[in-house]
Design a protein around this motif. Structure first.
Motif, PDB file in Angstrom:
ATOM      1  N   ASP A  26       0.885  -1.163   0.000  1.00 11.94           N
ATOM      2  CA  ASP A  26       0.000   0.000   0.000  1.00 11.94           C
ATOM      3  C   ASP A  26       0.923   1.214   0.000  1.00 11.94           C
ATOM      4  O   ASP A  26       1.578   1.503   1.002  1.00 11.94           O
ATOM      5  N   ALA A  27       0.999   1.890  -1.109  1.00  7.77           N
ATOM      6  CA  ALA A  27       2.011   2.928  -1.303  1.00  7.77           C
ATOM      7  C   ALA A  27       1.735   4.150  -0.438  1.00  7.77           C
ATOM      8  O   ALA A  27       0.574   4.453  -0.119  1.00  7.77           O
ATOM      9  N   SER A  30      -1.567   6.506  -0.462  1.00  8.43           N
ATOM     10  CA  SER A  30      -2.764   5.804  -0.918  1.00  8.43           C
ATOM     11  C   SER A  30      -3.832   5.792   0.170  1.00  8.43           C
ATOM     12  O   SER A  30      -3.539   5.733   1.360  1.00  8.43           O
ATOM     13  N   ALA A  31      -5.088   5.863  -0.267  1.00  5.87           N
ATOM     14  CA  ALA A  31      -6.220   5.855   0.655  1.00  5.87           C
ATOM     15  C   ALA A  31      -6.495   4.434   1.129  1.00  5.87           C
ATOM     16  O   ALA A  31      -6.343   3.470   0.374  1.00  5.87           O
ATOM     17  N   ARG A  70      -5.114   7.527   5.171  1.00  7.27           N
ATOM     18  CA  ARG A  70      -4.109   7.363   4.126  1.00  7.27           C
ATOM     19  C   ARG A  70      -2.794   6.879   4.723  1.00  7.27           C
ATOM     20  O   ARG A  70      -2.497   7.138   5.888  1.00  7.27           O
TER      21      ARG A  70
END
Length: 200
Positions: A26-27, A30-31, A70
């Motif tokens: 999950d970068a 990112s949400a 996020r």
């Protein structure tokens, strides 16, 4: 009616999500929404919400009012501040050690192993306030260590060697040397992250 087995707990979902974030799956930026987590892990939205709230409380996720959580994007100032605090806490911790904590003796080459090593060093010293201070930073520390490993910003062999040198200094009763090595080790990771950040 719940959509999930009663055995699925928010803590278990939070741990799986944490591992994914630390591994950079999950970068940053990112949400992480309740609906997406619910679908991804096959749980009800209340369970997803509790898992997200736990990670927000630990600094693994951030959430502004009325917005989705996020994955944090740590800028240069964040990294400098975090690593200076880490260096102060962890160098003081290793200087206070009188023996090598059991959990620090077997350091592997994964991000989880790296995180566990540093946690063990701090938890193994007698000042519990120092441990609590480290715990407050741990979410962001995990994010940074995860990025270092995921992007191979430092050699895993070099990291393992640095860990061993810290342990050797503790074993030798060299508190000053252990503290210096811990600070140098942390500063190398800081510099690698800052260089990566500068490249965009």
């Amino acid at each position: 009616m719940s959509l999930e087995p009663t055995t699925v707990r928010p803590d278990a979902i939070a741990e799986q999500l944490r591992a994914s974030i630390i591994a950079q799956q999950d970068a940053p930026g990112s949400a992480v929404t309740e609906s997406a987590v619910a679908v991804r892990f096959g749980v009800a939205r209340p369970t997803a919400r509790l898992a997200i709230e736990r990670l927000v409380s630990e600094g693994i996720l951030r959430r502004e009012p009325h917005q989705a959580a996020r994955v944090p994007v740590l800028g240069p100032d964040d990294i400098r501040d975090l690593f200076e605090a880490r260096a102060i806490i962890e160098s003081a911790a290793v200087a206070a050690l009188r023996s090598v904590p059991v959990d620090a003796r077997h350091s592997g080459d994964s991000a989880a192993d790296d995180i566990a090593f540093h946690r063990a060093l701090v938890a193994g010293q007698p000042n519990q306030r120092l441990t609590r201070m480290h715990d407050l930073l741990l979410g962001e520390i995990e994010l940074c260590i995860g990025q270092v490993h995921a992007e191979q910003l430092l050699s895993a062999t070099d990291v393992a060697d640095q860990h061993q040198r810290i342990l050797d200094a503790v074993i030798a009763g060299d508190a000053e040397g252990a503290a210096r090595l811990a600070r140098e080790h942390i500063e190398l990771a800081r510099d690698a992250l800052l260089e990566r950040t500068s490249r965009g």
